[in-house]
Design a protein around this motif. Sequence first.
Motif, short mmCIF file in Angstrom:
data_model
loop_
_atom_site.label_atom_id
_atom_site.label_comp_id
_atom_site.label_asym_id
_atom_site.label_seq_id
_atom_site.Cartn_x
_atom_site.Cartn_y
_atom_site.Cartn_z
N LEU A 95 0.82 -1.21 0.00
CA LEU A 95 0.00 0.00 0.00
C LEU A 95 0.86 1.26 0.00
N SER A 96 1.97 1.20 0.72
CA SER A 96 2.77 2.42 0.81
C SER A 96 3.61 2.67 -0.46
N THR A 97 3.86 1.65 -1.26
CA THR A 97 4.58 1.87 -2.53
C THR A 97 3.74 1.40 -3.72
N PRO A 98 2.80 2.27 -4.11
CA PRO A 98 1.98 1.89 -5.27
C PRO A 98 2.83 1.75 -6.52
N ALA A 99 2.33 0.95 -7.45
CA ALA A 99 3.08 0.74 -8.69
C ALA A 99 3.17 2.05 -9.46
N LEU A 100 4.36 2.47 -9.72
CA LEU A 100 4.59 3.71 -10.46
C LEU A 100 5.16 3.37 -11.82
N ALA A 101 5.05 4.33 -12.71
CA ALA A 101 5.63 4.13 -14.04
C ALA A 101 7.11 3.76 -13.94
N GLN A 102 7.76 4.26 -12.86
CA GLN A 102 9.19 4.01 -12.70
C GLN A 102 9.49 2.53 -12.48
N ASP A 103 8.44 1.72 -12.14
CA ASP A 103 8.69 0.29 -11.95
C ASP A 103 9.00 -0.42 -13.26
N ARG A 104 8.73 0.25 -14.37
CA ARG A 104 8.93 -0.41 -15.66
C ARG A 104 10.39 -0.33 -16.08
N PRO A 105 10.84 -1.37 -16.80
CA PRO A 105 12.20 -1.28 -17.34
C PRO A 105 12.33 -0.04 -18.22
N ALA A 106 13.51 0.59 -18.17
CA ALA A 106 13.73 1.81 -18.97
C ALA A 106 13.46 1.51 -20.44
N GLY A 107 12.75 2.40 -21.08
CA GLY A 107 12.54 2.26 -22.52
C GLY A 107 11.33 1.42 -22.89
#
Length: 517
Positions: free
Chosen positions: A6-18
């Motif tokens: 809950l405290s670390t929602p999935a962010l776009a940053q979780d995706r591999p670069a590119g």
Amino acid sequence: MIATALSTPALAQDRPAGLAGSGVVTSSRDNSPQRPIRFAAAVPAGAALIVPVTASMDLSASGLPAGTAAAVAAAAKAARYEGKPLSTLKLHDIGGHPAIVLVGVEKLAQPKEAALADAAGKAMLALRDQPSDIAILGGRLPAGSAPYLAYGAALAGYRYDRLKSEPKAPPANPVVVVSAEAGAEAAYAGDLAHVASAVRFARDLVTTPANELYPESFVAAVQRELKGVPNVKVTVLDEAQMRALGMGTLLGVGQGSRRPSRLLAVEYRGAGDTAPIALVGKGITFDSGGISIKPASGMWEMKGDMSGAAAAIGGVIAAAKRGAKANVIGVAALAENMPGGGAQRPGDVVRTLNGKTVEVINTDAEGRLVLADANQWTIRQYRPAALVNIATLTGAIVAALGEEYSGLFARNEELAGRLTKAASGVGEDLWRMPLHPSYAEDMASEIADIRNSKEGGRAGAGTAAHFISFLTPEPTAWAHIDMAAVDRAESDLPTVPKGPRGYGVRLFDQLVRSYEK
Ligand code: BES
Ligand code: ZN
Ligand code: MN
């Protein structure tokens, strides 16, 4: 304690670069292979049959044994079947054949591509899921007809099954063209078989959804298709290269997308150093409209907004594979038109390769923007004798011509004549449209050299054509085909199962042949 999830929602940053999409592969299967096309002197036992007939309904030299011919003639008579061109009658279980499809063909003195391909194709559609071999009996037709029958069967046998997770196995048994003529097989394999495969390639590109087909993957698919084909040179410009050249109208269209734009050129030389024919296609791999976003209904069809590019590249691939004695350049102006924080805005002014400026009134009028830069680059690079644009350019052409024609705009009569003739010979008809001087006033901008659209404008297909013409330097012989109405067939056509037509490939094949003579 608060759960980490809950405290670390999935962010776009979780995706591999590119990573631009989900990263989950939809299918690793190739598209359904086509039934092999073979030639034989005798009818294979147990095959389903296609029997071309004329209005005389004379089956005597068709290749059927007398008893079978008599039974077929009786069944046709009982069904009041008269053999009218492209009418079919499907019969079952006569003479050990699971199905026999009679198809009408006009009485021909010599082989005629469209009539023969259409007849074979129409009959093939009636046998779409037939598991057995299919034999086409060309016995009563003029000498030299067999390759056209094979061609029609190949075109109409097209399927796209790769995205079903549990596909029904597509029928894999061959289509056998029964012909006593030696050389029919080689004549087909060295020529029309390549055109059929280029049409198929174009159809695959149009159907493939935009999460799989984007500028870079379009380029990769073309490079795969051209492996081992001689006398071909492929040039790909990436965004940095286009930026350095100043291709601001093409880059502007793609700037809202996670998928980078590309310019792809396939150069085929089969006629020494004569000036080439250039085919330049609109390759919008998805047209959402951009910030001037389209309504939801029908937007999915805009995955096919690269049909022009598929036709241009299909045209050059067909010429190269069959070894045409002509020089042909196929160019694809590739971009994805998406809204987003980086997208171009209505009102932006962009600059095209030759320095002219464009006011972008509507970001959904994007095809003309990518073609302007692509045309200028093609003329600089190749000095073509003629340049033909092909594009799903305007809804207005759909309203004007429906599905029967695509619109032809041209500022060169000789080129217009060649195109019209080429198109009508293969069922991809063109209708000539005007380039009225008033279109220049409609497209006049107050702050730039030209604008890309006029709010409340009326001659939408014509003003779009004017825009491209204005940004395509004279004296190049130039024509433009607006194919927005004909990229998909809404119901079966003789050589096209409902779906993408691969429109333009056959037309360009005929155009190239007109320069070979
Ligand atoms: N790709 C569309 C044209 C189109 C419409 C193709 C329907 C196939 C079916 C093109 O980019 C477009 O959006 N054109 C606009 C231009 C207008 C904003 C000036 C149109 O025709 O509405
Ligand atoms: Zn478009
Ligand atoms: Mn658009």
